[in-house]
Design a protein around this motif. Structure first.
Motif, PDB file in Angstrom:
ATOM      1  N   PRO A 290       0.826  -1.224   0.000  1.00 31.37           N
ATOM      2  CA  PRO A 290       0.000   0.000   0.000  1.00 31.37           C
ATOM      3  C   PRO A 290       0.856   1.268   0.000  1.00 31.37           C
ATOM      4  CG  PRO A 290      -0.896  -1.615   1.531  1.00 31.37           C
ATOM      5  CD  PRO A 290       0.418  -2.159   1.062  1.00 31.37           C
ATOM      6  N   ARG A 291       1.989   1.221   0.694  1.00 32.43           N
ATOM      7  CA  ARG A 291       2.875   2.399   0.745  1.00 32.43           C
ATOM      8  C   ARG A 291       3.439   2.705  -0.631  1.00 32.43           C
ATOM      9  NH1 ARG A 291       8.424   2.754   1.807  1.00 32.43           N
ATOM     10  NH2 ARG A 291       9.120   4.735   2.720  1.00 32.43           N
ATOM     11  N   ASP A 292       3.896   1.664  -1.332  1.00 30.95           N
ATOM     12  CA  ASP A 292       4.461   1.879  -2.668  1.00 30.95           C
ATOM     13  C   ASP A 292       3.386   2.355  -3.644  1.00 30.95           C
ATOM     14  OD1 ASP A 292       7.050   1.245  -1.981  1.00 30.95           O
ATOM     15  OD2 ASP A 292       6.851  -0.879  -2.479  1.00 30.95           O
ATOM     16  N   ARG A 293       2.149   1.841  -3.491  1.00 31.51           N
ATOM     17  CA  ARG A 293       1.061   2.320  -4.351  1.00 31.51           C
ATOM     18  C   ARG A 293       0.836   3.816  -4.145  1.00 31.51           C
ATOM     19  NH1 ARG A 293      -2.009  -2.199  -2.438  1.00 31.51           N
ATOM     20  NH2 ARG A 293      -1.872  -3.970  -3.853  1.00 31.51           N
ATOM     21  N   GLY A 294       0.862   4.232  -2.875  1.00 30.63           N
ATOM     22  CA  GLY A 294       0.671   5.649  -2.572  1.00 30.63           C
ATOM     23  C   GLY A 294       1.773   6.514  -3.156  1.00 30.63           C
ATOM     24  N   LEU A 295       3.011   6.028  -3.076  1.00 33.45           N
ATOM     25  CA  LEU A 295       4.140   6.784  -3.616  1.00 33.45           C
ATOM     26  C   LEU A 295       4.073   6.870  -5.144  1.00 33.45           C
ATOM     27  CD1 LEU A 295       6.964   5.362  -1.322  1.00 33.45           C
ATOM     28  CD2 LEU A 295       6.148   7.739  -1.359  1.00 33.45           C
ATOM     29  N   ILE A 296       3.671   5.771  -5.778  1.00 36.90           N
ATOM     30  CA  ILE A 296       3.532   5.790  -7.242  1.00 36.90           C
ATOM     31  C   ILE A 296       2.401   6.731  -7.652  1.00 36.90           C
ATOM     32  CG2 ILE A 296       2.875   4.391  -9.243  1.00 36.90           C
ATOM     33  CD1 ILE A 296       4.449   2.083  -8.009  1.00 36.90           C
ATOM     34  N   LEU A 297       1.309   6.758  -6.856  1.00 41.32           N
ATOM     35  CA  LEU A 297       0.217   7.691  -7.134  1.00 41.32           C
ATOM     36  C   LEU A 297       0.706   9.133  -7.014  1.00 41.32           C
ATOM     37  CD1 LEU A 297      -2.754   8.365  -7.651  1.00 41.32           C
ATOM     38  CD2 LEU A 297      -3.151   8.142  -5.185  1.00 41.32           C
ATOM     39  N   LEU A 298       1.452   9.425  -5.950  1.00 37.97           N
ATOM     40  CA  LEU A 298       2.001  10.775  -5.769  1.00 37.97           C
ATOM     41  C   LEU A 298       2.908  11.142  -6.935  1.00 37.97           C
ATOM     42  CD1 LEU A 298       2.566  13.339  -4.132  1.00 37.97           C
ATOM     43  CD2 LEU A 298       4.361  12.057  -2.908  1.00 37.97           C
ATOM     44  N   ARG A 299       3.750  10.211  -7.342  1.00 38.33           N
ATOM     45  CA  ARG A 299       4.652  10.459  -8.472  1.00 38.33           C
ATOM     46  C   ARG A 299       3.846  10.720  -9.750  1.00 38.33           C
ATOM     47  NH1 ARG A 299       7.296   8.135 -12.767  1.00 38.33           N
ATOM     48  NH2 ARG A 299       9.493   8.713 -12.984  1.00 38.33           N
ATOM     49  N   SER A 300       2.787   9.975  -9.936  1.00 41.14           N
ATOM     50  CA  SER A 300       1.975  10.125 -11.142  1.00 41.14           C
ATOM     51  C   SER A 300       1.269  11.480 -11.176  1.00 41.14           C
ATOM     52  CB  SER A 300       0.953   8.994 -11.229  1.00 41.14           C
ATOM     53  OG  SER A 300       1.606   7.735 -11.275  1.00 41.14           O
ATOM     54  N   LEU A 301       0.740  11.916 -10.029  1.00 42.52           N
ATOM     55  CA  LEU A 301       0.088  13.221  -9.964  1.00 42.52           C
ATOM     56  C   LEU A 301       1.084  14.345 -10.235  1.00 42.52           C
ATOM     57  CD1 LEU A 301      -2.232  12.693  -6.853  1.00 42.52           C
ATOM     58  CD2 LEU A 301      -2.909  12.733  -9.260  1.00 42.52           C
TER      59      LEU A 301
ATOM     60  N   ALA B  28       2.892   7.235 -16.925  1.00 42.31           N
ATOM     61  CA  ALA B  28       2.444   7.354 -18.314  1.00 42.31           C
ATOM     62  C   ALA B  28       0.928   7.227 -18.407  1.00 42.31           C
ATOM     63  CB  ALA B  28       3.122   6.288 -19.172  1.00 42.31           C
ATOM     64  N   THR B  29       0.345   6.304 -17.629  1.00 39.83           N
ATOM     65  CA  THR B  29      -1.108   6.120 -17.649  1.00 39.83           C
ATOM     66  C   THR B  29      -1.822   7.355 -17.119  1.00 39.83           C
ATOM     67  OG1 THR B  29      -0.827   3.730 -17.325  1.00 39.83           O
ATOM     68  CG2 THR B  29      -2.991   4.660 -16.834  1.00 39.83           C
ATOM     69  N   ALA B  30      -1.287   7.927 -16.055  1.00 37.68           N
ATOM     70  CA  ALA B  30      -1.911   9.117 -15.466  1.00 37.68           C
ATOM     71  C   ALA B  30      -1.893  10.286 -16.452  1.00 37.68           C
ATOM     72  CB  ALA B  30      -1.175   9.499 -14.182  1.00 37.68           C
ATOM     73  N   VAL B  31      -0.750  10.500 -17.112  1.00 33.49           N
ATOM     74  CA  VAL B  31      -0.637  11.609 -18.070  1.00 33.49           C
ATOM     75  C   VAL B  31      -1.554  11.377 -19.269  1.00 33.49           C
ATOM     76  CG1 VAL B  31       0.923  12.793 -19.664  1.00 33.49           C
ATOM     77  CG2 VAL B  31       1.693  12.235 -17.354  1.00 33.49           C
ATOM     78  N   ALA B  32      -1.595  10.128 -19.763  1.00 31.45           N
ATOM     79  CA  ALA B  32      -2.466   9.821 -20.905  1.00 31.45           C
ATOM     80  C   ALA B  32      -3.933  10.059 -20.542  1.00 31.45           C
ATOM     81  CB  ALA B  32      -2.261   8.375 -21.344  1.00 31.45           C
ATOM     82  N   THR B  33      -4.342   9.642 -19.344  1.00 28.71           N
ATOM     83  CA  THR B  33      -5.721   9.854 -18.898  1.00 28.71           C
ATOM     84  C   THR B  33      -6.056  11.338 -18.848  1.00 28.71           C
ATOM     85  OG1 THR B  33      -5.624   7.814 -17.580  1.00 28.71           O
ATOM     86  CG2 THR B  33      -7.370   9.398 -17.043  1.00 28.71           C
ATOM     87  N   MET B  34      -5.118  12.118 -18.303  1.00 26.04           N
ATOM     88  CA  MET B  34      -5.303  13.569 -18.264  1.00 26.04           C
ATOM     89  C   MET B  34      -5.470  14.132 -19.674  1.00 26.04           C
ATOM     90  SD  MET B  34      -3.283  16.481 -18.956  1.00 26.04           S
ATOM     91  CE  MET B  34      -1.620  15.874 -18.766  1.00 26.04           C
ATOM     92  N   GLY B  35      -4.679  13.620 -20.621  1.00 23.28           N
ATOM     93  CA  GLY B  35      -4.764  14.085 -21.998  1.00 23.28           C
ATOM     94  C   GLY B  35      -6.128  13.831 -22.614  1.00 23.28           C
ATOM     95  N   TRP B  36      -6.692  12.637 -22.365  1.00 20.94           N
ATOM     96  CA  TRP B  36      -7.991  12.305 -22.947  1.00 20.94           C
ATOM     97  C   TRP B  36      -9.123  13.079 -22.283  1.00 20.94           C
ATOM     98  CZ3 TRP B  36      -8.152  10.584 -27.520  1.00 20.94           C
ATOM     99  CH2 TRP B  36      -7.141   9.743 -28.010  1.00 20.94           C
ATOM    100  N   ILE B  37      -8.995  13.342 -20.974  1.00 19.17           N
ATOM    101  CA  ILE B  37      -9.993  14.189 -20.304  1.00 19.17           C
ATOM    102  C   ILE B  37      -9.959  15.594 -20.908  1.00 19.17           C
ATOM    103  CG2 ILE B  37     -10.600  15.315 -18.125  1.00 19.17           C
ATOM    104  CD1 ILE B  37      -9.592  12.778 -16.693  1.00 19.17           C
ATOM    105  N   GLY B  38      -8.743  16.115 -21.111  1.00 18.49           N
ATOM    106  CA  GLY B  38      -8.606  17.434 -21.724  1.00 18.49           C
ATOM    107  C   GLY B  38      -9.136  17.465 -23.140  1.00 18.49           C
ATOM    108  N   THR B  39      -8.956  16.357 -23.871  1.00 18.20           N
ATOM    109  CA  THR B  39      -9.475  16.272 -25.244  1.00 18.20           C
ATOM    110  C   THR B  39     -10.995  16.369 -25.254  1.00 18.20           C
ATOM    111  OG1 THR B  39      -7.603  14.905 -25.940  1.00 18.20           O
ATOM    112  CG2 THR B  39      -9.567  14.844 -27.316  1.00 18.20           C
ATOM    113  N   GLY B  40     -11.630  15.721 -24.265  1.00 14.95           N
ATOM    114  CA  GLY B  40     -13.090  15.800 -24.174  1.00 14.95           C
ATOM    115  C   GLY B  40     -13.570  17.222 -23.954  1.00 14.95           C
ATOM    116  N   LEU B  41     -12.766  18.035 -23.264  1.00 13.61           N
ATOM    117  CA  LEU B  41     -13.140  19.427 -23.010  1.00 13.61           C
ATOM    118  C   LEU B  41     -12.785  20.323 -24.191  1.00 13.61           C
ATOM    119  CD1 LEU B  41     -11.920  19.679 -19.296  1.00 13.61           C
ATOM    120  CD2 LEU B  41     -14.262  19.370 -20.109  1.00 13.61           C
ATOM    121  N   GLN B  42     -11.623  20.058 -24.831  1.00  9.83           N
ATOM    122  CA  GLN B  42     -11.165  20.879 -25.945  1.00  9.83           C
ATOM    123  C   GLN B  42     -11.859  20.545 -27.257  1.00  9.83           C
ATOM    124  OE1 GLN B  42      -6.842  20.569 -26.247  1.00  9.83           O
ATOM    125  NE2 GLN B  42      -6.612  22.633 -25.426  1.00  9.83           N
TER     126      GLN B  42
END
Length: 293
Positions: free
Chosen positions: A67-78, A186-200
């Motif tokens: 769980p700790r490593d998951r949290g750190l990877i989430l923080l890194r992704s954000l 990479a997954t987090a950034v790609a997801t952000m890109g597609w959310i932004g595409t839906g708005l743009q």
């Protein structure tokens, strides 16, 4: 004759900096006509696909994260999401070499951040180098002058986000596969890109735009993997200074592709930042040698 660990690490770091800068060049070119978030989403699709194939091939998905490593990877992704948005928004409006010059402050900022977060000791010499690096960044962005570009502040913000991203890796267990760490970001950034595409909104890419995005995605994969591998080979104090080769790539590609050449003040500021960073890395290497002795 086999390569030494140090030489392997140096070559990987040089390859990483070249790959990241070529990726930036592709992205700056394609976002002149393609919406930014759509370019991020399409590039992310390529990057995530490549890293997923690699993770499957290396058996990375069999590793069970704590769980700790998951949290750190989430923080890194954000932090990666924030750094990517700020960097690319600045890149749209700034010469590649100027933005790259600001990003050279990263090693100094990471050294200072490690002292604040992990209690790493910083002597007066390294603290002086960090302050000199700050002066170099101020010379590059020149706040309050006619040459000031407010978009340069986004570059500074990107540096701060990358510091959070890189420091969040340090507490992660050494057994965690690099592919999983890279894939999370990479997954987090790609997801952000597609959310932004839906708005743009969606713009049907031309064959040339699709080629540029494909090139950006492939070079980003190379950059991700070689940067992680570089830190796992050789003496970090010897390998890390080769991060600064990205500035050389940015100057050359900026001139060849966009016809941009940084002005004298930018080059002076970049020289101060790079010099301060090299001194800091040299000092850390000497301290490690003394501690080992």
């Amino acid at each position: 004759m086999p390569l030494s660990e140090n030489l392997r690490g140096i070559l990987l770091m040089c390859a990483s900096m070249a790959a990241f800068t070529i990726n930036d060049t592709f992205m700056k070119s394609v976002t002149e006509t393609l919406p930014l978030y759509q370019a991020i989403g399409l590039r992310g699709l390529i990057t995530v696909t490549g890293l997923t194939i690699l993770a499957i091939a290396t058996g990375a998905f069999r590793f069970r994260l704590s769980p700790r490593d998951r949290g750190l990877i989430l923080l890194r992704s954000l932090a990666e999401i924030a750094a990517t948005i700020l960097f690319l928004e600045a890149l749209l409006r700034m010469p590649l070499a100027n933005l790259s010059a600001i990003m050279q402050a990263l090693p100094l900022a990471i050294t200072f951040g490690a002292a604040l977060v992990f209690g790493d000791k910083i002597g007066w010499r390294r603290m002086t180098a960090i302050l000199a690096g700050l002066v170099g960044v101020l010379i590059i962005i020149r706040p309050g002058t006619e040459g000031f570009d407010r978009w340069a502040l986004l570059g500074v913000g990107s540096v701060l986000c990358v510091v959070v991203r890189d420091l969040s890796v340090r507490p992660i267990q050494g057994q965690v596969p690099s592919a999983l760490v890279a894939l999370g970001a990479a997954t987090a950034v790609a997801t952000m890109g597609w959310i932004g595409t839906g708005l743009q909104g969606w713009h049907a890419p031309t064959a040339w735009e699709a080629t540029l995005v494909l090139g950006a995605g492939l070079f980003l994969i190379v950059g991700y993997l070689s940067s992680v591998a570089a830190m796992r080979h050789g003496d970090i104090g010897l390998v890390a200074p080769f991060r600064y080769t990205s500035l050389l790539w940015a100057i050359v590609l900026g001139l060849l592709v966009f016809g941009d050449l940084p002005d004298g003040w930018t080059l002076i500021g970049a020289a101060i930042v790079v010099g301060a960073g090299l001194f800091t890395l040299w000092r850390e290497r000497n301290l490690r040698r003394r501690a080992a002795a």
